[in-house]
Design a protein around this motif. Structure first.
Motif, PDB file in Angstrom:
ATOM      1  N   THR A   1     -12.971   3.495  -3.886  1.00  0.00           N
ATOM      2  CA  THR A   1     -13.668   4.562  -4.958  1.00  0.00           C
ATOM      3  C   THR A   1     -15.025   4.517  -4.418  1.00  0.00           C
ATOM      4  OG1 THR A   1     -12.185   3.868  -6.693  1.00  0.00           O
ATOM      5  CG2 THR A   1     -14.393   4.868  -7.453  1.00  0.00           C
TER       6      THR A   1
ATOM      7  N   TYR B   1      -7.816   4.588   3.971  1.00  0.00           N
ATOM      8  CA  TYR B   1      -7.495   3.829   2.802  1.00  0.00           C
ATOM      9  C   TYR B   1      -6.433   4.256   2.277  1.00  0.00           C
ATOM     10  CZ  TYR B   1      -9.318   7.749   0.084  1.00  0.00           C
ATOM     11  OH  TYR B   1      -9.489   9.169  -0.490  1.00  0.00           O
ATOM     12  N   SER B   2      -6.015   3.648   0.938  1.00  0.00           N
ATOM     13  CA  SER B   2      -4.703   3.903   0.208  1.00  0.00           C
ATOM     14  C   SER B   2      -5.008   4.332  -1.081  1.00  0.00           C
ATOM     15  CB  SER B   2      -3.834   2.615   0.072  1.00  0.00           C
ATOM     16  OG  SER B   2      -3.513   2.150   1.645  1.00  0.00           O
ATOM     17  N   GLN B   3      -4.137   5.195  -1.542  1.00  0.00           N
ATOM     18  CA  GLN B   3      -4.155   5.765  -2.656  1.00  0.00           C
ATOM     19  C   GLN B   3      -3.525   4.729  -4.061  1.00  0.00           C
ATOM     20  OE1 GLN B   3      -5.374   8.513  -3.982  1.00  0.00           O
ATOM     21  NE2 GLN B   3      -5.197   9.904  -2.377  1.00  0.00           N
ATOM     22  N   ILE B   4      -2.696   3.755  -3.605  1.00  0.00           N
ATOM     23  CA  ILE B   4      -2.235   2.963  -4.530  1.00  0.00           C
ATOM     24  C   ILE B   4      -2.071   1.487  -3.804  1.00  0.00           C
ATOM     25  CG2 ILE B   4      -0.339   2.327  -6.036  1.00  0.00           C
ATOM     26  CD1 ILE B   4       0.270   5.099  -6.043  1.00  0.00           C
ATOM     27  N   SER B   5      -2.294   0.345  -4.566  1.00  0.00           N
ATOM     28  CA  SER B   5      -1.995  -0.884  -4.008  1.00  0.00           C
ATOM     29  C   SER B   5      -1.485  -1.752  -5.107  1.00  0.00           C
ATOM     30  CB  SER B   5      -3.396  -1.633  -3.697  1.00  0.00           C
ATOM     31  OG  SER B   5      -4.019  -1.252  -2.720  1.00  0.00           O
TER      32      SER B   5
ATOM     33  N   CYS C   1      -7.242   0.352  -1.466  1.00  0.00           N
ATOM     34  CA  CYS C   1      -7.969   1.573  -2.259  1.00  0.00           C
ATOM     35  C   CYS C   1      -9.249   1.388  -2.490  1.00  0.00           C
ATOM     36  CB  CYS C   1      -7.190   1.282  -3.788  1.00  0.00           C
ATOM     37  SG  CYS C   1      -5.481   1.268  -4.225  1.00  0.00           S
TER      38      CYS C   1
ATOM     39  N   ASN D   1       0.888   5.680  -0.090  1.00  0.00           N
ATOM     40  CA  ASN D   1       0.235   6.974  -0.322  1.00  0.00           C
ATOM     41  C   ASN D   1       1.440   7.958  -0.664  1.00  0.00           C
ATOM     42  OD1 ASN D   1      -2.482   6.552   0.614  1.00  0.00           O
ATOM     43  ND2 ASN D   1      -1.601   5.698   2.262  1.00  0.00           N
TER      44      ASN D   1
ATOM     45  N   ILE E   1      -8.944  -3.462  -4.141  1.00  0.00           N
ATOM     46  CA  ILE E   1      -9.787  -2.346  -4.035  1.00  0.00           C
ATOM     47  C   ILE E   1     -11.348  -2.523  -3.781  1.00  0.00           C
ATOM     48  CG2 ILE E   1     -10.326  -2.726  -6.512  1.00  0.00           C
ATOM     49  CD1 ILE E   1     -10.031   0.518  -6.671  1.00  0.00           C
TER      50      ILE E   1
ATOM     51  N   SER F   1      -4.424   9.766   1.929  1.00  0.00           N
ATOM     52  CA  SER F   1      -5.602   9.111   2.339  1.00  0.00           C
ATOM     53  C   SER F   1      -5.529   8.167   3.454  1.00  0.00           C
ATOM     54  CB  SER F   1      -6.272   8.291   1.017  1.00  0.00           C
ATOM     55  OG  SER F   1      -4.952   7.179   0.471  1.00  0.00           O
TER      56      SER F   1
ATOM     57  N   GLN G   1      -6.803  -0.873   4.868  1.00  0.00           N
ATOM     58  CA  GLN G   1      -6.765   0.258   4.261  1.00  0.00           C
ATOM     59  C   GLN G   1      -6.438  -0.066   2.559  1.00  0.00           C
ATOM     60  OE1 GLN G   1      -3.831   3.257   5.626  1.00  0.00           O
ATOM     61  NE2 GLN G   1      -5.236   3.414   7.130  1.00  0.00           N
TER      62      GLN G   1
ATOM     63  N   ARG H   1       0.677  -0.936  -0.101  1.00  0.00           N
ATOM     64  CA  ARG H   1      -0.151  -0.187   0.041  1.00  0.00           C
ATOM     65  C   ARG H   1       0.882   1.325  -0.139  1.00  0.00           C
ATOM     66  NH1 ARG H   1      -4.847  -3.025  -0.336  1.00  0.00           N
ATOM     67  NH2 ARG H   1      -4.802  -4.187   1.102  1.00  0.00           N
TER      68      ARG H   1
END
Length: 135
Positions: free
Chosen positions: A111, A21-25, A109, A9, A79, A16, A107, A7
């Motif tokens: 949406t 949560y995470s921006q990227i996984s 991603c 950020n 996600i 985030s 955490q 994960r």
């Protein structure tokens, strides 16, 4: 041993992680599962509660049942997409605690999508998942 999901950020994006949560996984190659949108329907056919928070609790319970059925855990979620009728900041604030509780601190991603309606008129929230299956 199962490969972990990384994960990230990055400092160049909003943090985030503070919101749960995470921006990227980043996922290593492996088997993936795509879990259909889970709503507040119950296996015993009980009525859907009118309250948004109670619906989210049932959605989280159904998500957990789906994860259990495939031998996965919240840490395996890549996600989560949540769809909410009449998405407003106030409704989102009510939704977030039971929504994030479904992840048990993992955490993934996330949406969020505001929609006009879901599959039935009494439904207010739905969550679908992409999951990397444990080895």
């Amino acid at each position: 041993m199962s490969k972990k999901i990384t994960r990230i950020n990055p400092a160049t994006l909003p943090n985030s992680g503070e919101m749960g949560y995470s921006q990227i996984s980043i996922v290593e190659p492996g088997r993936m599962a795509y879990i259909s949108g889970q709503v507040a329907w119950q296996p015993n056919g009980e009525p859907v509660p009118e309250d948004l928070v109670e619906q989210m609790k049932l959605v989280s319970k159904n998500v957990r049942a789906a994860l259990d059925a495939i031998g996965a855990a919240p840490a395996d979620i890549v996600i989560a997409r949540v769809y909410m009728v009449d998405l407003t900041p106030e409704r989102l604030e009510k939704l977030m605690p039971p929504f994030l509780a479904a992840f048990e601190g993992a955490q993934p991603c996330v949406t969020g999508v505001g929609v006009a309606a879901l599959a039935a008129p009494d439904l207010q929230v739905e969550m679908e998942l992409v999951v990397r299956l444990p080895d």
